[in-house]
Design an enzyme around this catalytic site. Structure first.
Site, mmCIF file in Angstrom:
data_model
loop_
_atom_site.group_PDB
_atom_site.id
_atom_site.type_symbol
_atom_site.label_atom_id
_atom_site.label_comp_id
_atom_site.label_asym_id
_atom_site.label_seq_id
_atom_site.Cartn_x
_atom_site.Cartn_y
_atom_site.Cartn_z
ATOM 1 N N LYS A 1 12.486 51.718 47.294
ATOM 2 C CA LYS A 1 13.160 51.862 48.725
ATOM 3 C C LYS A 1 13.477 53.244 48.977
ATOM 4 O O LYS A 1 13.097 53.742 50.098
ATOM 5 C CB LYS A 1 14.298 51.115 48.611
ATOM 6 C CG LYS A 1 13.940 49.630 48.800
ATOM 7 C CD LYS A 1 13.436 48.908 49.915
ATOM 8 C CE LYS A 1 13.140 47.523 49.745
ATOM 9 N NZ LYS A 1 12.508 46.989 51.138
ATOM 10 N N LYS B 1 24.371 77.783 63.908
ATOM 11 C CA LYS B 1 24.034 76.746 64.778
ATOM 12 C C LYS B 1 24.926 76.499 65.827
ATOM 13 O O LYS B 1 26.118 76.756 65.685
ATOM 14 C CB LYS B 1 23.908 75.510 63.888
ATOM 15 C CG LYS B 1 23.110 74.246 65.008
ATOM 16 C CD LYS B 1 22.985 72.910 64.154
ATOM 17 C CE LYS B 1 24.304 72.455 63.783
ATOM 18 N NZ LYS B 1 24.219 70.766 63.297
ATOM 19 N N LYS C 1 29.116 71.459 68.272
ATOM 20 C CA LYS C 1 30.076 71.189 69.112
ATOM 21 C C LYS C 1 31.451 70.997 68.412
ATOM 22 O O LYS C 1 32.436 70.981 69.430
ATOM 23 C CB LYS C 1 29.543 69.554 69.608
ATOM 24 C CG LYS C 1 29.701 68.626 68.478
ATOM 25 C CD LYS C 1 29.046 67.188 69.088
ATOM 26 C CE LYS C 1 29.208 66.255 68.011
ATOM 27 N NZ LYS C 1 28.207 66.376 66.836
#
Length: 271
Positions: free
Chosen positions: A112, A137, A140
């Site tokens: 998986k 970056k 926020k």
């Protein structure tokens, strides 16, 4: 059909980077081509010191901005994480009984793990950098505004921030992400707004000032319909609440059978 799942953490106001790197792709591509679910991951915002009222306010704002950006509840599922109980139910069970070391001894887990969810990114604008610190970056959670363009910034504020963006010591407008990161960031923002190529755009400009002016206007025009729709949605909070209620109901219906199966497997009584 391929399923897409992503979300926004309400730890700050959504930025131009969030929009160009993710939200616009969700609205323009993902919700039309996939079984798409998008949520405000408010429970993840609780892992740091926080003000409860601020989390609630930012969660509501983030959900409204997702809808204002073009997410259509007729095409995708929009909800708030904490309103889908199955997330916390399954998380607790897994924390009690499963460790990564134990799981890695299972062949099924290894199989998986090799089909991990795949992230998709736009060709341009996937990572918008801080206008004042182009090595970082545009995040926020950084509430110092000069280098960050927020989706709800007024047009004049957007223009001021971009016109004051850090560039480089040279004079020639060239696209080089390593040697000229500030300039490259502006070219990528402009290209993402207009659907162009930053390398091609670099040959169009003879001065930083002209590039900054065009980039500022492109961003203002990009955000204009989002801000207008956000204003309309804020005037109709009942609609937003209903969208989130129906979205959570749909997400719970999808998640509940899997979580109930896990509870049975671990020995818990059925409810």
């Amino acid at each position: 059909m391929t399923r897409v799942f992503s979300g926004i953490k309400p730890t700050g106001h959504l930025t131009l980077g969030n929009y160009l790197g993710a939200v616009r792709q969700w609205a323009e591509v993902a919700q039309h081509r996939t079984d798409a679910l998008f949520c405000v991951v408010d429970m993840h915002a609780l892992t740091v010191d926080h003000d409860p009222a601020r989390v609630r306010r930012l969660s509501r704002q983030a959900a409204t901005l997702l809808l204002a950006s073009g997410l259509d509840p007729e095409l995708c599922t929009v909800f708030v994480q904490s309103q889908v109980d199955e997330h916390a139910r399954l998380s607790y069970v897994l924390e009690c009984v499963a460790t990564d070391g134990e799981a890695r001894r299972m062949i099924q887990y290894k199989e998986k793990a090799a089909r991990e969810p795949r992230a998709t990114h736009p060709k341009v604008g996937a990572r918008v950098m801080n206008l004042q610190e182009p090595a970082s970056k545009m995040g926020k959670t950084d509430d110092v505004g000069p280098g960050i363009v927020y989706l709800l910034d007024e047009p004049d504020v957007v223009r001021k921030k971009i016109m004051r963006a850090v560039t480089d010591s040279g004079r020639e407008v060239v696209y080089d992400r390593v040697a000229r990161p500030g300039l490259a960031n502006l070219l990528e923002i402009l290209a993402a707004c207009e659907g162009g190529n930053p390398e091609d755009l670099s040959g169009v400009y003879e001065s930083y000032g002209a590039l900054k002016k065009d980039t500022a206007e492109a961003v203002v025009e990009l955000l204009r319909p989002v801000q207008q729709r956000h204003k309309e949605l804020c005037a109709d909070p009942a609609y937003v609440e209903e969208v989130l209620r129906l979205g959570a109901e749909k997400a719970r219906g999808m998640a509940r059978p899997r979580v109930d199966a896990a509870y049975r497997a671990i020995g818990l009584l059925a409810g």
